[in-house]
Design a protein around this motif. Structure first.
Motif, mmCIF file in Angstrom:
data_model
loop_
_atom_site.group_PDB
_atom_site.id
_atom_site.type_symbol
_atom_site.label_atom_id
_atom_site.label_comp_id
_atom_site.label_asym_id
_atom_site.label_seq_id
_atom_site.Cartn_x
_atom_site.Cartn_y
_atom_site.Cartn_z
ATOM 1 N N PRO A 1 0.713 -1.228 0.007
ATOM 2 C CA PRO A 1 -0.068 0.001 -0.015
ATOM 3 C C PRO A 1 1.048 1.204 -0.036
ATOM 4 O O PRO A 1 1.877 1.280 0.566
ATOM 5 N N LEU A 2 0.487 2.181 -0.811
ATOM 6 C CA LEU A 2 1.028 3.617 -0.780
ATOM 7 C C LEU A 2 0.450 4.575 0.296
ATOM 8 O O LEU A 2 -0.932 4.282 0.444
ATOM 9 N N LEU A 3 1.232 5.401 0.717
ATOM 10 C CA LEU A 3 0.812 6.449 1.455
ATOM 11 C C LEU A 3 -0.071 7.300 0.676
ATOM 12 O O LEU A 3 0.501 7.703 -0.322
ATOM 13 N N GLY A 4 -1.308 7.581 1.019
ATOM 14 C CA GLY A 4 -2.127 8.411 0.494
ATOM 15 C C GLY A 4 -3.210 7.398 -0.455
ATOM 16 O O GLY A 4 -3.894 8.221 -0.972
ATOM 17 N N GLY A 5 -2.897 6.186 -0.329
ATOM 18 C CA GLY A 5 -3.891 5.456 -1.060
ATOM 19 C C GLY A 5 -3.113 4.667 -2.423
ATOM 20 O O GLY A 5 -2.275 5.131 -2.978
ATOM 21 N N GLY A 6 -3.681 3.683 -2.747
ATOM 22 C CA GLY A 6 -3.167 2.875 -3.896
ATOM 23 C C GLY A 6 -2.394 1.849 -3.582
ATOM 24 O O GLY A 6 -1.970 1.766 -2.321
ATOM 25 N N THR A 7 -1.662 1.037 -4.538
ATOM 26 C CA THR A 7 -0.760 0.146 -4.178
ATOM 27 C C THR A 7 0.403 0.415 -5.146
ATOM 28 O O THR A 7 0.098 0.880 -6.299
ATOM 29 N N ARG A 8 1.825 -0.435 -4.861
ATOM 30 C CA ARG A 8 2.704 -0.227 -5.739
ATOM 31 C C ARG A 8 3.233 -1.633 -5.643
ATOM 32 O O ARG A 8 3.506 -2.202 -4.628
ATOM 33 N N ARG A 9 3.564 -2.056 -7.063
ATOM 34 C CA ARG A 9 4.259 -3.523 -7.055
ATOM 35 C C ARG A 9 5.800 -3.029 -7.240
ATOM 36 O O ARG A 9 6.310 -2.267 -7.897
ATOM 37 N N LEU A 10 6.565 -3.847 -6.445
ATOM 38 C CA LEU A 10 8.089 -3.844 -6.342
ATOM 39 C C LEU A 10 8.433 -5.115 -7.107
ATOM 40 O O LEU A 10 7.976 -6.136 -6.434
ATOM 41 N N GLY A 11 9.617 -5.206 -7.701
ATOM 42 C CA GLY A 11 9.988 -6.482 -8.293
ATOM 43 C C GLY A 11 9.288 -7.103 -9.341
ATOM 44 O O GLY A 11 8.474 -6.342 -9.836
ATOM 45 N N GLY A 12 10.026 -8.045 -9.913
ATOM 46 C CA GLY A 12 9.331 -8.565 -11.274
ATOM 47 C C GLY A 12 9.996 -7.395 -12.407
ATOM 48 O O GLY A 12 10.679 -6.488 -12.267
ATOM 49 N N THR A 13 9.796 -7.981 -13.513
ATOM 50 C CA THR A 13 10.104 -7.248 -14.790
ATOM 51 C C THR A 13 9.114 -6.012 -14.700
ATOM 52 O O THR A 13 8.275 -5.784 -14.450
ATOM 53 N N ALA A 14 9.932 -4.956 -15.368
ATOM 54 C CA ALA A 14 9.291 -3.629 -15.461
ATOM 55 C C ALA A 14 9.854 -2.859 -16.450
ATOM 56 O O ALA A 14 11.049 -3.089 -16.869
ATOM 57 N N PRO A 15 9.063 -1.737 -16.753
ATOM 58 C CA PRO A 15 9.728 -0.869 -18.093
ATOM 59 C C PRO A 15 11.029 -0.132 -17.525
ATOM 60 O O PRO A 15 11.861 0.126 -18.394
ATOM 61 N N ARG A 16 11.084 0.304 -16.255
ATOM 62 C CA ARG A 16 12.127 0.878 -15.747
ATOM 63 C C ARG A 16 12.857 0.385 -14.689
ATOM 64 O O ARG A 16 12.050 -0.443 -13.901
ATOM 65 N N ALA A 17 14.075 0.833 -14.303
ATOM 66 C CA ALA A 17 14.540 0.233 -12.964
ATOM 67 C C ALA A 17 14.002 1.304 -11.804
ATOM 68 O O ALA A 17 13.347 2.374 -11.976
ATOM 69 N N THR A 18 14.305 0.460 -10.751
ATOM 70 C CA THR A 18 13.626 1.252 -9.441
ATOM 71 C C THR A 18 14.617 1.338 -8.480
ATOM 72 O O THR A 18 15.292 0.702 -7.921
ATOM 73 N N LEU A 19 14.668 2.699 -7.764
ATOM 74 C CA LEU A 19 15.657 2.864 -6.831
ATOM 75 C C LEU A 19 14.712 2.936 -5.334
ATOM 76 O O LEU A 19 13.909 3.810 -5.522
ATOM 77 N N LEU A 20 14.927 2.100 -4.656
ATOM 78 C CA LEU A 20 14.210 1.918 -3.478
ATOM 79 C C LEU A 20 14.884 2.457 -2.294
ATOM 80 O O LEU A 20 15.915 2.120 -1.976
ATOM 81 N N PHE A 21 14.323 3.798 -1.829
ATOM 82 C CA PHE A 21 15.260 4.581 -0.839
ATOM 83 C C PHE A 21 14.594 4.523 0.402
ATOM 84 O O PHE A 21 13.296 4.983 0.778
ATOM 85 N N PHE A 22 15.231 3.817 1.536
ATOM 86 C CA PHE A 22 14.547 3.588 2.917
ATOM 87 C C PHE A 22 14.969 5.113 3.634
ATOM 88 O O PHE A 22 16.214 5.322 3.609
ATOM 89 N N LEU A 23 14.168 5.687 4.255
ATOM 90 C CA LEU A 23 14.112 6.823 5.109
ATOM 91 C C LEU A 23 13.153 7.052 6.249
ATOM 92 O O LEU A 23 12.646 6.014 6.624
ATOM 93 N N SER A 24 13.379 7.955 6.973
ATOM 94 C CA SER A 24 12.811 8.051 8.082
ATOM 95 C C SER A 24 12.437 9.534 8.554
ATOM 96 O O SER A 24 13.488 10.460 8.311
#
Length: 202
Positions: free
Chosen positions: A61-84
């Motif tokens: 689930p995304l903050l503010g609503g909706g969902t996001r898929r991570l992993g698997g094939t995708a048209p673009r690379a993803t930078l997953l940035f962990f923060l606080s």
């Protein structure tokens, strides 16, 4: 009088030449030091998925609503940035993340990730003007990637594999993840530890 002027001119020229030699020697030493001191890339931890492993697929689930898929094939690379919201270094890197997204938009998506209570993250997101970044709240995601310190980043390529990861405290360390991807290595340190570079630094 003429002899005194001649002597002073000779002494001045000797001093100028001595200074020139000293500058050349210092420049050479700076060059040697520059070659020996390797750039500091992202600090990669040994725990969690290894570079080259297939990234686990998450539907979160995304903050503010909706969902996001991570992993698997995708048209673009993803930078997953962990923060606080309470991490000062994370806040320092936010403008760098924004400029990186603009510069690398042709091939890269940036997704923010954290855990905790949604209201605190909503307030932080508004204050930091992060409304246009996908923002995930998931303790499971952080545990999967063994995130022990922040800020931490994971680069997942278009084929769904972990391409680079590590603790990032500066623009240079963040960009080292992209360099590692381009060089086809786990980290910049691994690239610099190759025999030809190790020999040059010895």
């Amino acid at each position: 009088m003429n002899e005194a002027l001649l002597v002073s001119n000779v002494l001045l020229w000797i001093a100028v030449l001595a200074l020139l030699v000293a500058v050349i020697a210092l420049a050479r030493q700076v060059g040697i030091l520059y070659e020996r001191i390797a750039p500091m890339g992202a600090l990669m931890m040994d725990s969690g998925p290894k570079v080259g492993d297939e990234a686990r697929v998450f539907e979160l689930p995304l903050l503010g609503g909706g969902t996001r898929r991570l992993g698997g094939t995708a048209p673009r690379a993803t930078l997953l940035f962990f923060l606080s919201p309470t991490c000062p270094v994370c806040k320092k890197l936010l403008p760098i993340l924004k400029s990186t997204r603009a510069a690398e938009q042709g091939w890269l998506d940036i997704v923010l990730a954290s855990d905790g209570e949604a209201p605190a993250h909503e307030a932080f997101r508004r204050r930091a003007a992060l409304d246009d970044f996908p923002y995930l709240l998931s303790a499971e995601l952080g545990m999967h990637y063994r995130v022990a310190k922040l800020p931490y980043a994971v680069l997942i390529d278009e084929s769904g594999r972990v391409r680079a990861k590590g603790l990032v405290n500066s623009r240079e360390q963040l960009e080292s993840l992209f360099a590692a991807r381009e060089l086809g290595v786990a980290s910049v340190q691994e690239y610099l530890d190759q025999p030809r570079f190790a020999k040059e630094r010895a």
